[in-house]
Write a protein that holds these residues in place. Structure first.
Motif, PDB file in Angstrom:
ATOM      1  N   GLU A 158       0.835  -1.197   0.000  1.00 55.75           N
ATOM      2  CA  GLU A 158       0.000   0.000   0.000  1.00 55.75           C
ATOM      3  C   GLU A 158       0.875   1.254   0.000  1.00 55.75           C
ATOM      4  O   GLU A 158       0.589   2.230  -0.694  1.00 55.75           O
ATOM      5  CB  GLU A 158      -0.900  -0.037   1.239  1.00 55.75           C
ATOM      6  N   ASP A 161      -6.834  -2.263  -3.631  1.00 53.19           N
ATOM      7  CA  ASP A 161      -6.058  -3.092  -2.704  1.00 53.19           C
ATOM      8  C   ASP A 161      -6.785  -4.412  -2.509  1.00 53.19           C
ATOM      9  O   ASP A 161      -8.020  -4.472  -2.560  1.00 53.19           O
ATOM     10  CB  ASP A 161      -5.920  -2.343  -1.369  1.00 53.19           C
ATOM     11  N   ARG A 218       5.152  -4.722   8.888  1.00 53.10           N
ATOM     12  CA  ARG A 218       4.054  -4.412   9.811  1.00 53.10           C
ATOM     13  C   ARG A 218       4.331  -5.057  11.171  1.00 53.10           C
ATOM     14  O   ARG A 218       4.100  -4.451  12.218  1.00 53.10           O
ATOM     15  CB  ARG A 218       2.723  -4.898   9.257  1.00 53.10           C
TER      16      ARG A 218
HETATM   17 MG   LIG Z   1      -2.136  -3.693   2.160  1.00 54.20          MG
END
Ligand SMILES: [Mg+2]
Ligand SMILES: Nc1ncnc2c1ncn2[C@@H]1O[C@H](COP(=O)(O)OP(=O)(O)OP(=O)(O)O)[C@@H](O)[C@H]1O
Length: 500
Positions: A220, A284, A403
């Motif tokens: 993203e 996405d 993440r």
């Molecule tokens: Mg994503």
């Protein structure tokens, strides 16, 4: 001096002291008193005896009578300090009125005491010196450990070298470096540079882009600059999370709807495709969409046309599409879950984001970046990570990628006390590391490290097979039980109780 000849005092000792005094009764009194206080003590009655003993043993402290028969006390003091710079010398003098204190301090004495001597005062001085020596030793042990880790990681961490140079003792002070064209994208590994070069190239074209990569790799994050660096940048960038919406909701969100098109559609509404006119639509989690939706999307891509839900009128769309997925679309196509024609249409240009474990040289910079961000958010004053934490970060495989790192660092910032994030502040790390260590190829690293790594893997595998039972592991490996336990401890293997 030959190192092997040196005898070191037993560890339990409070310290090893050499008493140098020509007067037998004083020498014995000091020695007796200090031995009774828990110190190991040797005695020398003059300069030459003192030098012979200092050559043989490593003393922590020397008590030096400044008036000796065979030498000048100040000269001896300098000589002793030259032989053992870490030796601390307490000078004893009977002539305090005309005594050259400045000369003594210049010669390197730690302290002085007058004669006749108050033994409690002497004891207090010695205890203070020992405390300071222990502190210095702890500091240098930590520095030593840091040096070891530096060496271990240098081969993968080419980008980290600059950072380490500016490292102040235990703290990575180097702030993260940012590129001018991608200020939010941290890292300078070859792999991320290649990705960014693709972004620079494709942003100048109008082709559809498919961004793939494991979850949390930054898909993203990379989608936005494809728009902002393009000539569509003055028009909108509109992101849609296709995985978060049901099929009908996604359709009406994207294509818009006419008044009365379905229950609840009380007014006409423009869809996100219209909102994105002239700009970029970011789809996405495209792998989650239904085949019915895929047909409609294909029409937008091929013909630049779409219809609002409930309308028969075709509208024109001038948009560029960037899509992202962590699903292997080739497999979905193979299984009939994703339309092949749409796949080819989206895959005009492909950008694959590498998992964090394959660009581990970015890890330190990313960690520091997330630390700084979280410190701002939570008003904390942390400056870095302890060497233990960084070492474990580097050995973990990070299945949740950037993440996962971001979440772990953010939680640690909340838990940690300044100045550093310590192992306690990342409570899940040790177990995660055990479950999912990063696999390094032995041939990628220098021999000494490869040997260490092999030993670690060998001991870990044996212990896994024996559920951490050292006796069984010792039988399997044909290594003496005690040696096995010691070695496992040295290698930092956690899956074993060292009290066994
Ligand atoms: Mg994503
Ligand atoms: N190179 C990077 N520098 C700084 N932050 C990054 C970088 N890459 C990813 N991040 C951060 O990591 C987090 C995860 O990134 P992102 O949401 O883009 O991943 P994703 O690939 O889309 O994951 P998913 O497939 O699970 O949706 C975000 O907070 C993002 O800002």
């Amino acid at each position: 001096m030959i190192q092997e000849n040196i005898t070191t005092p037993v560890l339990e000792n409070k310290g090893y002291i050499l008493v140098i005094d020509d007067e037998d009764n004083i020498r014995f009194m000091f020695a007796n008193y200090l031995e009774n206080s828990g110190y190991q003590v040797d005695m020398a009655k003059d300069g030459s005896e003192a030098k012979a003993l200092i050559d043989q043993n490593i003393y922590d402290i020397a008590l030096l009578d400044i008036c000796l028969p065979d030498c000048n006390g100040l000269d001896l003091l300098k000589e002793l300090k030259e032989i053992h710079p870490t030796l601390e010398v307490v000078v004893c003098t009977g002539h305090t009125e005309d005594y050259d204190f400045i000369g003594t301090v210049k010669a390197g004495a730690a302290d002085w005491i007058s004669k006749p001597t108050n033994l409690q005062e002497l004891h207090a001085k010695i205890e203070r010196i020992r405390r300071e020596q222990n502190q210095v030793r702890e500091l240098s042990k930590k520095n030593h450990e840091l040096e070891r880790i530096k060496k271990e990681t240098e081969h993968v961490l080419t980008g980290m070298k600059d950072m380490l140079k500016r490292q102040d003792r235990f703290i990575i002070k180097k702030r993260t470096t940012k590129r001018s064209d991608f200020p939010k994208i941290i890292g300078n590994s070859k792999k991320i540079e290649e990705v960014l070069q693709l972004v620079r190239l494709v942003s100048k074209t109008n082709s559809s882009v498919l961004i793939t990569g494991e979850s949390g790799t930054g898909k993203e994050l990379i989608a936005n600059p494809i728009h902002t660096m393009s000539n569509r940048s003055k028009y909108p960038f509109v992101p849609v999370n296709c995985g978060a919406l049901t099929e009908t909701l996604l359709e009406s969100e994207l294509f818009g709807h006419e008044r009365g098109a379905f229950t609840g559609a009380s007014t006409q509404r423009r869809g996100l495709i219209e909102e994105a006119e002239g700009g970029t639509l970011f789809l996405d989690e495209i792998g989650e969409t239904s085949p019915q939706f895929q047909v409609k999307l294909l029409r937008v891509l091929q013909e630049g046309e779409f219809k609002r839900v409930g309308s028969s009128k075709s509208l024109h769309a001038d948009i560029r599409v960037v899509a992202a997925t962590n699903v292997t679309l080739e497999e979905s196509v193979h299984k009939g879950e994703f339309r092949e024609d749409l796949y080819y249409r989206l895959n005009q240009f492909r950008i694959t984001l590498p998992p964090l474990r394959d660009r581990i040289e970015d890890l330190l910079m990313l960690s520091q970046y997330f630390l700084e961000e979280a410190c701002i958010e939570f008003s904390k004053q942390l400056v870095g990570f302890s060497s233990e934490v960084l070492e474990k970060f580097l050995r973990y495989s990070w299945p949740g990628n950037i993440r996962e790192l971001e979440n772990m660092v953010t939680q640690a910032v909340i838990l940690a006390n300044p100045p550093l994030i310590e192992l306690n502040d990342v409570p899940s790390l040790i177990q995660k590391l055990h479950q999912s260590p990063r696999k390094t190829r032995l041939s990628d690293i220098p021999f000494a490290e490869a040997k260490n790594e092999f030993e670690r893997r060998y001991f870990q595998t044996i212990l896994d097979r024996t559920n951490g039972n050292i006796s069984a592991a010792s039988r399997l490996s044909k290594i003496d039980r005690k040696q096995f336990r010691e070695k496992a401890r040295k290698l930092g293997i956690q899956s074993v109780s060292y009290t066994q």
